[in-house]
Design a protein around this motif. Structure first.
Motif, mmCIF file in Angstrom:
data_model
loop_
_atom_site.group_PDB
_atom_site.id
_atom_site.type_symbol
_atom_site.label_atom_id
_atom_site.label_comp_id
_atom_site.label_asym_id
_atom_site.label_seq_id
_atom_site.Cartn_x
_atom_site.Cartn_y
_atom_site.Cartn_z
ATOM 1 N N GLN A 146 0.895 -1.023 0.043
ATOM 2 C CA GLN A 146 0.094 0.074 0.126
ATOM 3 C C GLN A 146 0.371 1.696 -0.400
ATOM 4 O O GLN A 146 0.660 2.377 -0.465
ATOM 5 N N ARG A 147 2.443 1.511 0.727
ATOM 6 C CA ARG A 147 2.978 2.216 1.148
ATOM 7 C C ARG A 147 3.950 2.641 -0.517
ATOM 8 O O ARG A 147 4.010 3.739 -0.908
ATOM 9 N N PHE A 148 3.857 1.408 -0.964
ATOM 10 C CA PHE A 148 4.842 1.741 -2.467
ATOM 11 C C PHE A 148 4.121 2.135 -2.827
ATOM 12 O O PHE A 148 3.705 3.050 -4.674
ATOM 13 N N LEU A 149 2.206 1.485 -3.578
ATOM 14 C CA LEU A 149 1.377 1.659 -4.686
ATOM 15 C C LEU A 149 1.017 3.664 -4.258
ATOM 16 O O LEU A 149 0.934 4.371 -5.667
ATOM 17 N N GLY A 150 1.568 3.710 -3.121
ATOM 18 C CA GLY A 150 1.042 5.455 -3.070
ATOM 19 C C GLY A 150 2.307 6.200 -3.341
ATOM 20 O O GLY A 150 2.127 7.309 -4.259
ATOM 21 N N TRP A 151 3.442 5.526 -2.876
ATOM 22 C CA TRP A 151 4.790 6.405 -3.396
ATOM 23 C C TRP A 151 4.714 6.230 -4.696
ATOM 24 O O TRP A 151 5.409 7.220 -5.839
ATOM 25 N N GLN A 152 4.242 5.514 -5.858
ATOM 26 C CA GLN A 152 4.577 5.107 -7.546
ATOM 27 C C GLN A 152 3.326 6.262 -7.622
ATOM 28 O O GLN A 152 4.011 6.709 -9.281
ATOM 29 N N VAL A 153 2.468 6.951 -6.754
ATOM 30 C CA VAL A 153 1.233 7.913 -8.197
ATOM 31 C C VAL A 153 2.389 9.323 -7.473
ATOM 32 O O VAL A 153 2.357 9.875 -8.949
ATOM 33 N N THR A 154 2.585 9.359 -6.575
ATOM 34 C CA THR A 154 3.466 10.738 -6.342
ATOM 35 C C THR A 154 4.863 10.648 -7.493
ATOM 36 O O THR A 154 4.723 12.181 -7.617
ATOM 37 N N ALA A 155 5.151 9.157 -7.691
ATOM 38 C CA ALA A 155 6.779 9.549 -8.301
ATOM 39 C C ALA A 155 6.398 9.794 -10.229
ATOM 40 O O ALA A 155 6.390 10.911 -10.230
ATOM 41 N N ARG A 156 4.891 9.597 -10.434
ATOM 42 C CA ARG A 156 4.326 10.025 -11.314
ATOM 43 C C ARG A 156 3.492 11.491 -11.604
ATOM 44 O O ARG A 156 4.062 11.560 -12.807
ATOM 45 N N ASN A 157 3.021 12.100 -10.660
ATOM 46 C CA ASN A 157 2.743 12.964 -10.462
ATOM 47 C C ASN A 157 4.065 14.083 -10.668
ATOM 48 O O ASN A 157 4.028 15.154 -12.047
ATOM 49 N N LEU A 158 4.883 13.409 -9.712
ATOM 50 C CA LEU A 158 6.495 14.940 -10.122
ATOM 51 C C LEU A 158 7.202 14.543 -11.708
ATOM 52 O O LEU A 158 7.732 15.630 -11.763
#
Length: 393
Positions: A138-150
């Protein structure tokens, strides 16, 4: 639910998997700033206006058609091998626009880029299921969305600067793929427990039913979300704000707040659970589109930002549920279905939103989107998590 997942890797390749995830936004949005210049450069080409616009849509179109097949192939030959091959060919087809001197050949390279993107997305998503489980996933999937946005923010800004010299320089951004390649290559190393499996999934399998429902949800999410980048410039113009820098600022706010929303996904999941996290995501959609009904400039910044945060939570949620449902040997196929849903939603969103604007104006579009999001919020609160029992591998 009986787990059918292998134990997560003790040393997951976080950097490589995050880098691979950002290729989605690199594929679709990067060359947008170069489109007017490319249209002028190839002005003598028949149907130049249509062809240049399809340069953005082409990767999504081919990925839409090919993602389920890429996912099934990924399950047969191995997730790591597919990720490596997809990343390498993604870089090659991406930078091809720097060297090709015909618009039709550039368009063909964009279609091939979409095939590579399908390989990357399905294999990367399947590897997330291999290396992470539970709270870590769950934490990684959140980081993944963050990485895509930035990353999307950086890619588009870099392409805009390069296109200012000459429009074809925008394709140079794809050379970053070769910078990412070493860490993505390491991420594709196959752990012992993820040897490729053979055999196509049974289309009557119990786990596929909720995955198909997730695909429908994903399509709806993308239809709603993509009204922001496709219609905000025109909404601003109607309100008397034609400066393109305002559109850029509005989209930058969407990406930044979306990154924050992605980073909060794991924490929100631990505190309220999956069902309420989905409800929060659709609730943010509803408030964001509702804000857009107000006049003036501030709603065009506040509304997209709220929608961006909701989108981050919903995208991480669908991936998390699908990875939990799909058997290990068919995760590639499941993520291929979700990838196709993403691109289908992107493809139909402009047509549906434009038709709504023609019928009832921007206020009708935002009111309709707000109403749909509110209905989805209520439905998600009533949603019951499906029970799935499958044999261990």
């Amino acid at each position: 639910m009986i787990s059918h997942s292998p134990p997560p890797s003790s040393t997951p390749p976080i950097a490589g998997l995050l880098a691979a995830a950002t290729l989605l936004v690199m594929a679709i949005a990067t060359i947008s700033p170069a489109l007017p210049g490319l249209a002028a450069r190839f002005a003598d080409t028949p149907n130049v206006a249509l062809m240049t616009r399809y340069l953005v849509a082409a990767p999504a179109m081919s990925a839409l058609l090919f993602s389920p097949f890429a996912g099934a192939l990924c399950d047969r030959i191995g997730h790591g091998a597919m990720l490596r091959f997809g990343t390498l060919t993604f870089g090659v087809f991406g930078v091809a626009g720097l060297f090709l001197d015909r618009l039709d050949l550039i368009l063909a390279s964009r279609l091939l880029l979409g095939l590579s993107l399908a390989f990357v997305l399905t294999s990367q998503s399947a590897l997330v299921g291999v290396h992470f489980a539970g709270d870590r996933r769950q934490r990684f999937l959140g980081w993944q969305v963050t990485a895509r946005n930035l990353a999307g923010l950086v890619f588009v800004l870099a392409a805009g600067i390069l296109a200012g010299f000459t429009p074809r320089y925008a394709f140079a951004v794809y050379a970053l793929t070769f910078v990412f390649l070493p860490i993505i290559w390491l991420a594709g190393r196959r752990p012992a427990q993820t040897a490729p499996r053979h055999g196509a999934p049974n289309l009557r399998a119990t786990w596929l039913r909720p995955v198909f429902l997730l695909c429908l949800m994903q399509i709806l999410v993308l239809i709603l979300f993509f009204t922001m980048p496709t219609q905000i410039p025109f909404a601003l113009e109607e309100r008397g704000y034609a400066d393109p820098r305002l559109t850029s600022a509005s989209m930058a706010g969407l990406m930044i707040v979306g990154a924050i929303g992605g980073a909060s996904f794991g924490t929100l999941m631990r505190h309220v659970g999956q069902r309420k996290t989905i409800a929060v995501g659709f609730g943010l959609f509803a408030v964001g589109f509702g804000v857009m009904l107000f006049s003036g400039l501030w709603p065009v910044f506040a509304g997209p930002s709220l929608v961006g945060a909701g989108y981050a939570l919903l995208m991480a949620s669908t991936a998390n549920i699908a990875l939990s449902l799909a058997p290990t040997e068919h995760r590639g196929f499941a993520m291929g279905l979700l990838s196709s849903a993403i691109f289908l939603g992107q493809s139909v969103s402009p047509a549906l939103s434009t038709a709504t604007i023609v019928a009832s104006g921007f206020s009708g579009l935002f009111a309709c989107a707000c109403g749909i999001a509110l209905a989805c919020t209520l439905l998600s609160l009533l949603w019951v998590k499906p029970k799935l029992i499958t044999p261990s591998p």
